[in-house]
Design a protein around this motif. Sequence first.
Motif, PDB file in Angstrom:
ATOM      1  N   SER A  84    -112.553  26.708 -20.799  1.00 15.85           N
ATOM      2  CA  SER A  84    -112.625  26.028 -19.494  1.00 15.85           C
ATOM      3  C   SER A  84    -111.394  25.145 -19.294  1.00 15.85           C
ATOM      4  O   SER A  84    -110.918  24.962 -18.165  1.00 15.85           O
ATOM      5  CB  SER A  84    -113.903  25.184 -19.389  1.00 15.85           C
ATOM      6  N   LYS A  85    -110.870  24.612 -20.394  1.00 15.45           N
ATOM      7  CA  LYS A  85    -109.651  23.787 -20.319  1.00 15.45           C
ATOM      8  C   LYS A  85    -108.438  24.661 -20.001  1.00 15.45           C
ATOM      9  O   LYS A  85    -107.548  24.254 -19.242  1.00 15.45           O
ATOM     10  CB  LYS A  85    -109.444  23.034 -21.630  1.00 15.45           C
ATOM     11  N   GLU A  89    -106.160  24.544 -16.299  1.00 12.42           N
ATOM     12  CA  GLU A  89    -104.699  24.528 -16.156  1.00 12.42           C
ATOM     13  C   GLU A  89    -104.246  25.553 -15.125  1.00 12.42           C
ATOM     14  O   GLU A  89    -103.382  25.275 -14.284  1.00 12.42           O
ATOM     15  CB  GLU A  89    -104.027  24.838 -17.494  1.00 12.42           C
ATOM     16  N   VAL A  90    -104.848  26.737 -15.181  1.00 11.76           N
ATOM     17  CA  VAL A  90    -104.474  27.804 -14.250  1.00 11.76           C
ATOM     18  C   VAL A  90    -104.849  27.404 -12.816  1.00 11.76           C
ATOM     19  O   VAL A  90    -104.044  27.554 -11.883  1.00 11.76           O
ATOM     20  CB  VAL A  90    -105.153  29.128 -14.637  1.00 11.76           C
ATOM     21  N   LYS A  91    -106.058  26.877 -12.649  1.00 10.42           N
ATOM     22  CA  LYS A  91    -106.512  26.490 -11.305  1.00 10.42           C
ATOM     23  C   LYS A  91    -105.644  25.377 -10.719  1.00 10.42           C
ATOM     24  O   LYS A  91    -105.351  25.368  -9.520  1.00 10.42           O
ATOM     25  CB  LYS A  91    -107.971  26.042 -11.364  1.00 10.42           C
ATOM     26  N   GLU A  92    -105.232  24.452 -11.575  1.00  9.12           N
ATOM     27  CA  GLU A  92    -104.368  23.358 -11.120  1.00  9.12           C
ATOM     28  C   GLU A  92    -103.027  23.916 -10.646  1.00  9.12           C
ATOM     29  O   GLU A  92    -102.484  23.476  -9.621  1.00  9.12           O
ATOM     30  CB  GLU A  92    -104.160  22.365 -12.273  1.00  9.12           C
ATOM     31  N   LEU A  93    -102.496  24.890 -11.365  1.00  4.68           N
ATOM     32  CA  LEU A  93    -101.219  25.496 -11.002  1.00  4.68           C
ATOM     33  C   LEU A  93    -101.340  26.285  -9.699  1.00  4.68           C
ATOM     34  O   LEU A  93    -100.421  26.287  -8.864  1.00  4.68           O
ATOM     35  CB  LEU A  93    -100.750  26.402 -12.136  1.00  4.68           C
ATOM     36  N   GLU A  94    -102.493  26.941  -9.502  1.00  6.13           N
ATOM     37  CA  GLU A  94    -102.709  27.749  -8.298  1.00  6.13           C
ATOM     38  C   GLU A  94    -102.777  26.896  -7.034  1.00  6.13           C
ATOM     39  O   GLU A  94    -102.543  27.392  -5.926  1.00  6.13           O
ATOM     40  CB  GLU A  94    -103.996  28.570  -8.446  1.00  6.13           C
ATOM     41  N   PRO A  98    -100.311  29.562  -4.979  1.00  2.56           N
ATOM     42  CA  PRO A  98    -101.484  30.446  -5.021  1.00  2.56           C
ATOM     43  C   PRO A  98    -101.243  31.797  -5.692  1.00  2.56           C
ATOM     44  O   PRO A  98    -102.150  32.355  -6.295  1.00  2.56           O
ATOM     45  CB  PRO A  98    -101.843  30.616  -3.529  1.00  2.56           C
ATOM     46  N   ASP A  99    -100.033  32.326  -5.601  1.00  4.08           N
ATOM     47  CA  ASP A  99     -99.779  33.656  -6.188  1.00  4.08           C
ATOM     48  C   ASP A  99     -99.126  33.567  -7.561  1.00  4.08           C
ATOM     49  O   ASP A  99     -98.496  34.527  -8.016  1.00  4.08           O
ATOM     50  CB  ASP A  99     -98.902  34.485  -5.243  1.00  4.08           C
ATOM     51  N   VAL A 100     -99.307  32.425  -8.235  1.00  7.63           N
ATOM     52  CA  VAL A 100     -98.631  32.217  -9.516  1.00  7.63           C
ATOM     53  C   VAL A 100     -99.021  33.252 -10.570  1.00  7.63           C
ATOM     54  O   VAL A 100     -98.237  33.570 -11.464  1.00  7.63           O
ATOM     55  CB  VAL A 100     -98.907  30.783 -10.042  1.00  7.63           C
ATOM     56  N   MET A 101    -100.222  33.805 -10.459  1.00  2.46           N
ATOM     57  CA  MET A 101    -100.679  34.800 -11.438  1.00  2.46           C
ATOM     58  C   MET A 101     -99.816  36.064 -11.411  1.00  2.46           C
ATOM     59  O   MET A 101     -99.865  36.867 -12.341  1.00  2.46           O
ATOM     60  CB  MET A 101    -102.135  35.175 -11.182  1.00  2.46           C
ATOM     61  N   LYS A 102     -99.019  36.224 -10.354  1.00  2.00           N
ATOM     62  CA  LYS A 102     -98.141  37.388 -10.257  1.00  2.00           C
ATOM     63  C   LYS A 102     -96.745  37.100 -10.805  1.00  2.00           C
ATOM     64  O   LYS A 102     -95.863  37.944 -10.720  1.00  2.00           O
ATOM     65  CB  LYS A 102     -98.049  37.847  -8.801  1.00  2.00           C
ATOM     66  N   HIS A 110     -95.795  27.109 -17.629  1.00  2.00           N
ATOM     67  CA  HIS A 110     -96.688  26.021 -17.226  1.00  2.00           C
ATOM     68  C   HIS A 110     -98.061  26.034 -17.895  1.00  2.00           C
ATOM     69  O   HIS A 110     -98.743  25.011 -17.918  1.00  2.00           O
ATOM     70  CB  HIS A 110     -96.880  26.043 -15.704  1.00  2.00           C
ATOM     71  N   ILE A 111     -98.486  27.180 -18.419  1.00  2.00           N
ATOM     72  CA  ILE A 111     -99.811  27.266 -19.051  1.00  2.00           C
ATOM     73  C   ILE A 111     -99.651  27.106 -20.563  1.00  2.00           C
ATOM     74  O   ILE A 111     -99.028  27.940 -21.231  1.00  2.00           O
ATOM     75  CB  ILE A 111    -100.513  28.607 -18.715  1.00  2.00           C
TER      76      ILE A 111
END
Length: 615
Positions: A84-85, A89-94, A98-102, A110-111
């Motif tokens: 969950s931690k 981190e991922v949700k905070e970056l998004e 918003p498209d950071v996962m790409k 950052h993760i």
Amino acid sequence: MSDAIKHECGLAFIRLRKPFSYYLQQYGTVMWGLNKLYLLMEKQHNRGQDGAGLAAVKLNVEPGYPFLSRVRSAANQPIADIFSKVSAEVKELEKYQPDVMKHPGLMKGHISFLGELLLGHLRYGTQGKNNAEFCHPFIKRNTIPARNLALAGNFNLVNTDELFNLINIEPGEFQKQSDLAAMMEVIHHFLVKGDEQSPGEMDVLGVLRKAVPLFDGGFTVGGLLGNGDSFVFRDAHGIRPAYYYIDEDVIVAASERSAIRTVFNVGENEVKELMPGLGLVVKANGEFTIDKVVEPKERKACSFERIYFSRGSDEKIYRERNALGYNLTPQILESVNNDLKHTIFSFIPNTAEVAFYGLWKGLDDYLKKVKIERILSWGKNFTEEELSEMINRKVRIEKVAIKDVKMRTFITEDVSRNEMVQHVYDVTYGTVEKGVDTLVVIDDSIVRGTTLKESIVRMLARLEPKKIVIVSSAPQIRYPDCYGIDMSKLGDFIAFKAATELMKEQGKEDCLKEVYERCKELQRLDQLHTENVVQNVYKPFTTEQISNKVAELITPKGLKIPVEVIFQTIESLHQACPTNTGDWYFTGNYPTPGGNRVVNKAFINYMEGKNVRGY
């Protein structure tokens, strides 16, 4: 297992062999490695409910940026807490992109835990306290990347004091309570020396070959170095389990074969066992070797892994647990005088279920043989009704014992607590013909016998059977474990209590004094490791005598229904589990000198009234 015991931890190691952009393109997510690690840990969650930890190392990080991250948790659901931690981190970056996962590069930057090297651990504490500080991985930080180390393992060492002495370290209060701390200091010691001799060219295998022979215990250990090297190694006897899988995308190691198979959807033969004494070493460039770390010795893989600890979804373990039940058939038939018509068979949930199926098959094979012989003996002299009755005979099975919700009592008064404990198990009423049927119930092992006496036998007696037969798919547990299972106090074992009770009844208490004096003599000479003196406690008695005394000890006071206990034999255990022959808790034949030291120390503690561990 009716008597819950803590046991071996779980290890999960992943080395990604491709850039994160590859996993995004091939599998649709840069989080592929972390997702797999999460699943690998969840599929082994049975191995650790005291805590969990995760360490990650990133490759090719620019100077000044963090490359080693670690998180640990002792929460009620530690795996979920850790990830969950990561998710937070991922949700905070998004929020900001918003498209950071790409964008693999941004994600890696950052993760914290998006590393190519991942090490997960599940902890069942046998030493230290149950808080996050004692959860693996442990880490050592240094300004030189190659001297950064993250370490986690499934193990116990029994020579931690000697290890600290070897490298001239005075352990602190925390280090004294953790064998991982001792192992960490030794490996790091040789790591630093290796880096001093050949800066930038770390010989990981050479480091391990110097460190691992110094460890007395059973272990499977994984490690990550800050320079991108990593490793997994196993003890010389193969006491603790270790498996691995390698393809072009990933290198994986874990404590259980079935976890790797399930998570990566691969065949049984694709997942290999890391054999005793070997190490899997992965260099920073992704190349790997599997080589000898320490000279392999006689294989003594833990048989309790097959009886109870490892998940039964592994096909080999499933077959072996089935065989454990099947092998008990002759003893049980003798106990009930071959009267299957008036015997009901059941099991103590939930881990004895597979052995129960094996027993059921053994009884069914016997019944089929009886049917054939009986029908053949009739010749042509039988009626349709007689034939129908004979053909339709079945082994009578029922789910008699039901484990209720986990009950916690707020009452400390002994009488009230005993009343509450009775209700941990419930029974199915109406399944037994009172005073006529014998009730046979199989458990996977009997350690202390407390739950049997205070709960299970009391509840089964409410059905008023003619006789209660408790069957253990494991042999009598007589000696402490010191290689990862939390069984270290002799006085806790019902088999040991039975032997000492028999001595008192037969006026052989002097034998206990002789064993104690011999242990103290060896202690004075610093020779406790040379022999297992405690084996002499059991020598005057047959296995049947001890089994009968165990039956007496687990029979609640005032119960009129006869209780019998049947244990698996050592011979049939090894027949069922041929590759896991480690049986020191049953036989006292320890694979390392430290085992003898622990059992003798445990006996000294027992005789001196000390309720402490033997290691």
